[in-house]
Design an enzyme around this catalytic site. Structure first.
Site, mmCIF file in Angstrom:
data_model
loop_
_atom_site.group_PDB
_atom_site.id
_atom_site.type_symbol
_atom_site.label_atom_id
_atom_site.label_comp_id
_atom_site.label_asym_id
_atom_site.label_seq_id
_atom_site.Cartn_x
_atom_site.Cartn_y
_atom_site.Cartn_z
ATOM 1 C CD GLU A 285 -102.199 -62.874 -28.733
ATOM 2 O OE1 GLU A 285 -102.258 -63.921 -29.348
ATOM 3 O OE2 GLU A 285 -101.069 -63.530 -28.069
ATOM 4 C CG ASP A 359 -97.488 -64.825 -24.878
ATOM 5 O OD1 ASP A 359 -97.005 -66.825 -25.212
ATOM 6 O OD2 ASP A 359 -97.395 -64.737 -26.362
ATOM 7 C CD GLU A 387 -93.915 -66.251 -30.786
ATOM 8 O OE1 GLU A 387 -94.555 -67.555 -30.316
ATOM 9 O OE2 GLU A 387 -94.453 -65.446 -31.214
HETATM 10 C C1 BDP Z 1 -98.272 -65.965 -28.967
HETATM 11 C C2 BDP Z 1 -97.865 -65.816 -30.680
HETATM 12 C C3 BDP Z 1 -98.782 -65.846 -30.913
HETATM 13 C C4 BDP Z 1 -100.101 -67.152 -30.773
HETATM 14 C C5 BDP Z 1 -99.937 -67.634 -29.621
HETATM 15 C C6 BDP Z 1 -101.077 -67.937 -28.704
HETATM 16 O O1 BDP Z 1 -96.583 -64.832 -30.462
HETATM 17 O O2 BDP Z 1 -98.639 -66.212 -32.484
HETATM 18 O O3 BDP Z 1 -100.841 -67.516 -32.229
HETATM 19 O O4 BDP Z 1 -98.965 -67.017 -28.594
HETATM 20 O O5 BDP Z 1 -100.604 -68.667 -27.753
HETATM 21 O O6 BDP Z 1 -96.889 -65.970 -28.823
HETATM 22 O O7 BDP Z 1 -102.675 -68.320 -29.601
#
Ligand code: BDP
Length: 694
Positions: A285, A359, A387
């Site tokens: 990401e 996720d 979340e």
């Molecule tokens: C996702 C979240 C993000 C996190 C990411 C992670 O939306 O904000 O940074 O996981 O685990 O679900 O790094």
């Protein structure tokens, strides 16, 4: 007799009306009113017979014992007394382990080390809080997993990534001069459930936390945590050598980069001699990582591990990676990246894998990496913060989800090779390096977690990290008893609300194995129509694949073939759409709208029925909670009541948005037995826009 009754009534009234803002969590230590039990307990604690060398952790334990006994039994002083409650070390017990024995009126608590004594004291206090008789008690416990960890996604500016319970607990601007008492209360709560490791900052890490200006602040937290048996960890930014060290590169094979990390690590240990180690999110990401330099995740992790090995620290390297691939399947990305690296990591590296391959969805099949890397210790990462599970307006008791994953059989070494056994080291990888991590749900809200019932998730995470064989039922029962001083009937009611909550949430959000159809970015509410996003695998269409034929992601041989990543025995659970567990159906199959399911309904009908019954079930939860009025503290009662009402509103939004949207593909009427949504799809889209804060 009458006076006794009056006293009891008065006591009951005072319990329900006294201010309780949830701050004290499950550590309330309210007075025990049952006179017989009270007398029994008091007899054991006529003094203390300490047969251990004092350490800061032992002192913490004794301090806690005193607070607990004062609150529950009114005991003011615990004098050293040779006939009193014996506390000793027993080297035959495992590290962090303890035993509690009662014989002929004598109570003995032994610890394998000082941490064992701390956990033993908390356990004993838990027994008393639950009003269990200690007569003939004989128990011996030790944690099944070495590192039981919370990951805070807290930013240095005080915000929390995906935090819903206020701001960060850590007041970086005020540290190190001002030290909030709350830091100690936080550590104490963790210790009470056996959590022994905490990474304090976001995995999307700022490099600045490694500057000396910040290390002096971090040190304050580490000093507090230490007394509670907790090691502090830091999330680090892989580009730190460039950002902080002004080097030209952060290439892990560059000698200058290696030297920079060695020196920086040494500096960290000067501030925090028992520092736990680094947690790393790399090449994920948008975060920097070794792949920018043509190096692998193992190259990156091993370079850091060499810097930290002389200090006995560890590196936790996250496997949450997924390159954007419009024709691929995100389900397979981490597996394809990490499986070939099995056995290539240094001995003090542990690879941290999320519970599921996508996720943190409300129901996911377990991650196919569990069982697939027999030569690499794996840590299991859950997300306690909600979340994808309704923020702080939805009750979602996560123990059910945790257990489902922990108990999943990977078959990697034959039947019974559960995820729990993969991560606790019992299947053969380094047992000293076993770990489970939870992304914390705590914040500056007075009650820590926003939704009072979400405290149960923090609690359950700790309890299962200690012993993954505990049941969700028993954990809920403990938590309810300690959190609400109430009668048997209300206890059972609250416990049953918790136990049902996960299923209810799944029904009105993502029934039958739908996943990742929530609102863009914020991840709040439904947005199944989300077609475009910065990456294809952040849209909803990518996941639900609705068309005029049917619904769901085909991950079988004729589809993305992600199912083939599992052991053939696991595949059997899901491979045949005719007998695939309905809860996972759309995770693995694209099913025709008119396909008859095992329930006798077509897919379209079943989908509608589930969305609608999800909403109905929230109404039932509301009614059940209402029965607790007057039986529990009124402030707590009203707070949860309000949140359940919000949940009902949100459930209706999910139901109407999803049913109306999927109807545009199924082209069928909503079954006649269900009332029609009062809003149109267009109205739902507008509403969602408002909630997305666009
Ligand atoms: C996702 C979240 C993000 C996190 C990411 C992670 O939306 O904000 O940074 O996981 O685990 O679900 O790094």
């Amino acid at each position: 007799m009458k006076i006794k009754l009056l006293l009891l009534i008065l006591l009951a009234i005072s319990f329900t009306s006294r201010a309780d803002d949830g701050y004290r969590l499950w550590l309330k230590y309210e007075a025990i009113s049952d006179q017989n039990l009270r007398q029994e307990y008091i007899r054991y604690f006529n003094g203390i017979n300490l047969q251990v060398t004092s350490t800061p952790i032992v002192e913490t334990a004794i301090g806690e014992l005193k607070v607990g006994l004062k609150g529950m039994l009114g005991i003011d002083k615990l004098n050293q007394n040779s006939k009193g409650f014996i506390i000793k070390t027993d080297t035959k017990l495992k590290k962090e382990g303890f035993s509690i024995q009662e014989k002929n009126g004598q109570l003995i608590l032994s610890g394998g080390d000082d941490k064992g004594i701390l956990y033993g004291i908390f356990d004993l206090l838990r027994e008393i809080q639950q009003k269990h008789s200690l007569k003939n008690i004989s128990k011996s416990e030790s944690p099944k997993i070495a590192f039981r960890m919370l990951n805070h996604w807290d930013n240095m500016n005080g915000t929390i990534e995906r935090g819903y319970a206020g701001a960060s607990l850590w007041k970086w601007f005020e540290l190190p001069e001002t030290i909030e008492p709350r830091y100690t209360d936080y550590a104490r709560a963790n210790a009470s459930i056996g959590i022994n490791a905490v990474a304090v900052n976001n995995v999307n890490a700022s490099a600045r936390l490694l500057t000396k200006e910040y290390l002096v602040k971090v040190k304050v937290l580490a000093d507090i945590f230490r007394k509670y048996g907790i090691k502090l960890f830091l999330s680090v930014n892989f580009a730190s050598p460039k950002i902080l060290g002004k080097l030209k590169t952060s290439d892990p094979l560059d000698p200058q980069v290696q030297a920079w990390w060695k020196a920086k690590t040494k500096e960290v240990y000067e501030y925090i001699p028992d520092f736990g180690g680094f947690l790393v999110k790399a090449n994920s990401e948008g975060e920097p990582g070794p792949q920018e330099f043509g190096r692998s995740h193992a190259d990156g992790a091993n370079m850091l591990s060499e810097a930290i090995l002389p200090h006995k620290g560890i590196v936790i390297w996250r496997a949450f990676v997924y390159s954007p691939n419009p024709n691929g399947d995100r389900f397979k990305e981490a597996y394809n990246e990490f499986k070939p690296l099995d056995g290539k990591f240094n001995q003090n590296v542990i690879v941290q894998v999320k519970n599921g391959p996508i996720d943190f969805q409300s129901r996911e099949p377990f991650h196919p990496l569990f069982g697939a890397m027999p030569r690499t210790p794996l840590s299991l990462e859950f997300q306690i913060t909600q979340e994808y599970l309704g923020f702080t307006t939805n009750v979602f008791y996560q123990s059910i989800l945790y257990k489902e994953c922990l108990d999943s059989d990977t078959y990697s070494q034959g039947k019974g090779s559960t995820v729990a056994k993969v991560i606790d080291g019992s299947l053969g990888t380094n047992p000293n390096l076993s770990m489970i991590a939870g992304v914390a749900n705590t914040g500056s809200d007075r009650n820590w977690t926003g939704h009072l019932l979400s405290q149960a998730n923090w609690y359950a995470f700790g309890r299962l990290a200690w012993n993954h064989e505990l049941t969700s039922e028993s954990i809920a029962d403990e938590w309810v008893q300690m959190t609400f001083q109430t009668d048997e009937k209300s206890r059972k009611t609250i416990q049953s609300i918790l136990l049902k909550s996960r299923d209810t949430y799944v029904k009105f959000t993502t029934p039958l194995g739908l996943h990742h159809i929530m609102g863009h970015n914020l991840h709040f509410g439904p947005e199944p129509w989300l077609a475009k996003s910065a990456r294809p695998d952040w849209s909803s269409l990518y996941y639900h694949r609705a068309d005029s034929v049917g619904l769901g992601f085909n991950r079988t041989q004729s589809g993305s073939q992600a199912l083939s990543l599992y052991h053939p025995e696991v595949q059997k659970r899901w491979i045949n759409p005719k007998n695939c567990e309905l809860d996972y159906l759309l995770w693995f199959h694209h099913v025709a709208w008119n396909e008859k399911l095992s329930t006798g309904n077509t897919l379209w009908e079943e989908l509608c029925f589930r969305y609608y019954s999800g909403v109905k079930e929230v109404e039932i939860l509301q009614k059940e909670w209402q029965q607790c009025e007057g039986k529990i503290n009124q402030t707590l009662f009203l707070d949860v009541k309000g949140r359940l009402a919000a949940q009902h509103r949100e459930a209706l939004n999910w139901r109407d948005a999803c049913v109306l949207y999927f109807q545009t593909f199924s082209n069928q009427a909503i079954p006649a037995s269900l009332e029609k949504p009062q809003r149109s799809l267009e109205e739902m889209k507008e509403l969602v826009e408002i909630y997305q804060l666009k």
